[in-house]
Structures are given as C-alpha cells and as structure tokens.
Design an enzyme around this catalytic site. Structure first.
Site, PDB file in Angstrom:
ATOM      1  N   LYS A  26       0.827  -1.089   0.045  1.00 19.15           N
ATOM      2  CA  LYS A  26       0.111   0.134  -0.027  1.00 19.15           C
ATOM      3  C   LYS A  26       0.989   1.371  -0.059  1.00 19.15           C
ATOM      4  O   LYS A  26       2.190   1.324   0.499  1.00 19.15           O
ATOM      5  CB  LYS A  26      -0.937   0.099   1.298  1.00 19.15           C
ATOM      6  CG  LYS A  26      -2.120   0.676   1.112  1.00 19.15           C
ATOM      7  CD  LYS A  26      -3.005  -0.025   0.363  1.00 19.15           C
ATOM      8  CE  LYS A  26      -4.661   0.604   0.115  1.00 19.15           C
ATOM      9  NZ  LYS A  26      -5.407  -0.326  -0.416  1.00 19.15           N
TER      10      LYS A  26
HETATM   11  N1  GLU Z   1      -6.851  -0.136  -3.576  1.00 25.28           N
HETATM   12  C1  GLU Z   1      -7.676  -1.359  -4.038  1.00 25.28           C
HETATM   13  C2  GLU Z   1      -7.878  -2.009  -2.821  1.00 25.28           C
HETATM   14  O1  GLU Z   1      -7.757  -1.947  -1.646  1.00 25.28           O
HETATM   15  C3  GLU Z   1      -7.270  -2.143  -5.249  1.00 25.28           C
HETATM   16  C4  GLU Z   1      -5.976  -2.344  -5.097  1.00 25.28           C
HETATM   17  C5  GLU Z   1      -5.225  -3.153  -6.569  1.00 25.28           C
HETATM   18  O2  GLU Z   1      -6.135  -3.003  -7.410  1.00 25.28           O
HETATM   19  O3  GLU Z   1      -4.156  -3.136  -6.679  1.00 25.28           O
HETATM   20  O4  GLU Z   1      -8.020  -3.375  -2.872  1.00 25.28           O
END
Ligand code: GLU
Length: 426
Positions: A116
């Site tokens: 993240k």
């Molecule tokens: N931010 C999204 C999540 O929390 C998508 C992450 C992604 O597609 O890599 O799942």
C-alpha cells in the site's frame, strides 16, 4: 493490569489500524495453530519507505509532502496495492492496509502479496497541475520499490485513472520505453482493463447477493444503504440498482440522503464526483454519515473510511447484512457485537476484492499485450467472487467462526504455507 491501562491500550488500538490488523492476524493464527515464529514473520511489513519530497505549487511556492510505500509479506508474488491521497493517511494506516492486501490477494487466490502507498495531502485542494507534479515526484521517490515484476500500484481513496496514467507515464519516461504493467486502474486507452472502474462495486454486488441468499433473502427488492459515493460507492449503487435492489441511502464526505422508498440512482450518477451532488437531491431526508449507518435497511455497505462501525454504534445497526466496501470499516469490538446480534458481516478482504481481481486481469493483459472484452472480464470476476465467497462460508462453518475469521483462516494459511515452502533465506 489496571483499568486505566486497559482503557489506554484500547484507545491506542482504536487509533491504530495496524494494531487492529495484528489483532486479527493473532486470532487467525490461534485457529490455525500457527507457530509463534511464523506469526512474528507475518506481523511485520517486509519493507517500508517514507519519503519527504518538494512539489512546485501553482503560486510559485514549494511545498514539502510526505508519502509512504509499504510491502507486507512477499511470499506469494509481486507486491500489489493501491495509493491513497488523504490528509490523514499515516505510516501506521499504510502498514495495516498493506497487510490486508496480503490476505485479500490470498483469499481470492491471485498471485500477489500485499502493498500500500499514500501521500498526506488533500487532493481536492490541489489544482490538476499540482496533483500531476505531486504524483510524478512521489512515484520517482518510490521508484526503488515499484515495477511490473516487483510492486504494482493501483487506485485507492483520493486517486483515480488519471493519476494511474501519470504513474505509468513517469515510470515509462525513466525506463525509456512504455511499461503499462507497472500500474493498474489505468484508463483503457493506455492499457487499462475493461470493467476495472466498476470492478469493486461489481464484486460487492455479487457478494451481497450471495450473503442475502445465505440469510434466506434476496437482492431484488432489498433495501441498501451505502456510505460513500466515490468510485466504490457509486459503482455499487449503480450495480445494486440494476440488480433490482432499492438503494434507500447514500452519502459523501459532507453527509447523506435517505428515502425509504428508494433514491433515483441514475439521476444521482449523473452528478457523481461533483461537490454538492448528493445534497442537491430533492426527494429525500438529509442524514449525517453516522445516522446513515443506523438506518433501517437490509444491506449496509460502508464504502468510505475505516473504523466507522465501533462498539459505540454496533448495537444500533439495523441491517441484516454488512458488506465492507471500504478497508477496515468495522472494528474488532464491533465485530463481536454484530456477530452476537446475528448481523452477517462480509469482510473487506473478501467483499472489496473485486478491484484487485480485475487489477490482476489488467496486469495479465498488459504483460501479454492481448486485451479481453468487458463480458469476459466481468464473467471471470463474478466467478472468482462467488467461488471465494463459498470457500469462506464453508471455512467459517467448519471452524464455527464468523465470515471474517473464515476469510482470515484461508488467507493467513495460504501465506504461511507459501512462506514455509519457500524456506527462510539463507
Ligand atoms: N485499492 C484497492 C484495494 O484496496 C485496489 C488495489 C489494487 O487493485 O491493486 O483493494
């Protein structure tokens, strides 16, 4: 331990998403009878980077922003996870979100580990140029961590396909050639996938349908309340409405609206994303974001920030089913209360996995430079969500636990297994 100390500890935990993530991991480890050393390995992010970087603002001044990128456990594949632009984002929150991404990818069985990122900023207060400058500089600063084989970012709160396009362009400029697979959630024109924009909402709609069947009900005619009208909330509203559900309440950061007879979703979708869109809607009662959570409904979809359903309001939730569109909206204390009250909670690491599933499809398409029709993407997504949901339900039943722990048992077990099979280097 004294009462005051206990209260102080609880207070810290409530404030720390990472402390909550560790508590959830510890519970799963207990059910799986995991070795303490494995728990230690899984508790810690593998690597984390904090960057402080200057950005040229439109008025000629220079402002220093702080950003993060965290990789959790790399056992099952390249790191994957969104980038959040939010004034209150922290390294602690980014750690928790990275860990949740690890379990999420493992629950739905896609070959990634969790990551993240985030930048402390309010994107609404930046001009388009400032947003572009900030994005390009942040990506340059974290470029030692990202790449199509190592770590593939994606959208999260406060970021969108345009931001992903700048990320792809910045990375490609540094390489000297175009690398679409470095980021997902891009516009289709530059290697994005059909169906990605609505993928999280589509996944939520699929699991809401399955969850309602589990409690002997159905999505058609069900009353749905949605907290959040960003990418996830708006796609959920659209697809739930299309599936015949009655969306009775929706909100954005400024507050929400409620009409027990249902809202006119197509007309609200016209102004989605514009400030004041929801508040200008005539045929509904104004409610606060807190009140929205407690409205009479069959399905509640918290699709905004984490920590909104706590031990303070869990008793007052009227929904039969909660589908976690956001990451971490229900705290562990609230989980226990809801479980006791018979409210079925579909946990974030399953419920909102549709986004990362289609991100995976996007990455695969980019690597092969061969693109799929939207129907193919949607069908594969729906199949993956249904299969994962059934697996979580079975695991929860076998272990006599709630769906969150069922999902954790699957996710943590898969990551622990991969870690053990790979062995500890050197
Ligand atoms: N931010 C999204 C999540 O929390 C998508 C992450 C992604 O597609 O890599 O799942």
């Amino acid at each position: 331990m004294t009462q005051t100390m206990l209260a102080a500890e609880r207070h810290t935990e409530e404030k720390s998403a990472y402390a909550i993530a560790i508590r959830q991991l510890e519970s799963a480890a207990h059910y799986l009878n995991l070795d303490r050393s494995m728990v230690e390995v899984l508790k810690h992010p593998r690597r984390e980077l904090t960057v402080n970087f200057p950005v040229k603002m439109d008025d000629g001044s220079i402002r220093v922003f702080t950003g993060f990128r965290v990789h959790h456990n790399p056992a099952r594949g390249p790191a994957k996870g969104g980038i959040r632009y939010h004034p209150e984002t922290t390294l602690d929150e980014t750690r928790a979100l990275a860990m949740w991404m690890t379990w999420k990818c493992a629950v739905v069985n896609i070959p990634y580990s969790g990551a993240k990122g985030g930048v402390v900023c309010d994107p609404k207060r930046l001009s388009i140029h400032e947003l572009e400058n900030l994005t390009r500089r942040y990506i340059t600063e974290i470029s030692i961590m990202i790449g199509p084989e190592s770590d593939i970012p994606a959208p999260d709160i406060g970021t969108n396909p345009q931001v992903m396009a700048w990320i792809m362009d910045t990375y490609s400029m540094h390489k000297g050639y175009t690398v679409p697979a470095v980021v997902t959630g891009k516009p289709v024109a530059i290697g994005g996938s059909e169906g990605r924009l609505e993928a999280t909402g589509r996944g939520i709609t699929v699991v809401a349908h399955e969850a309602l069947q589990l409690v002997g009900s159905q999505l058609e005619g069900a009353r749905v309340a949605i907290q959040g009208f960003g990418n996830v909330g708006s796609a959920t509203a659209k697809l739930m409405h299309k599936a015949g559900a009655k969306v009775v309440a929706i909100s954005d950061v400024r507050g929400g609206i409620y009409n027990p007879n249902g809202l006119d979703i197509p007309s609200l979708l016209h102004c989605a994303g514009r400030d004041g869109c929801i508040q200008a809607y005539r045929d509904a009662e104004l409610v606060t974001n807190e009140q929205l959570l407690e409205l009479p409904c069959d399905v509640l979809v918290p699709a905004a920030l984490h920590g909104v359903i706590t031990n303070e309001n869990a008793e007052r939730i009227q929904a039969r089913v909660i589908v976690e569109g956001a990451n971490g909206p229900v705290t562990p204390d609230a989980d226990a209360i809801l479980d006791e009250r018979g409210v079925l909670v579909v946990p974030d690491i399953l419920a909102n996995a549709g986004g990362v599933i289609v991100s995976y499809f996007e990455w695969v398409q980019d690597l092969q430079a061969f693109f799929w029709e939207e129907d193919e993407v949607n069908n594969k997504l729906e199949r993956a969500m249904r299969k994962s949901f059934q697996h979580v339900v079975q695991t929860a039943e076998q272990n006599r636990v709630d769906l969150r722990m069922g999902a954790y048992i699957i996710g943590v077990q898969r990551v622990a297994e991969a870690t053990t099979i790979r062995g500890i280097y050197p």
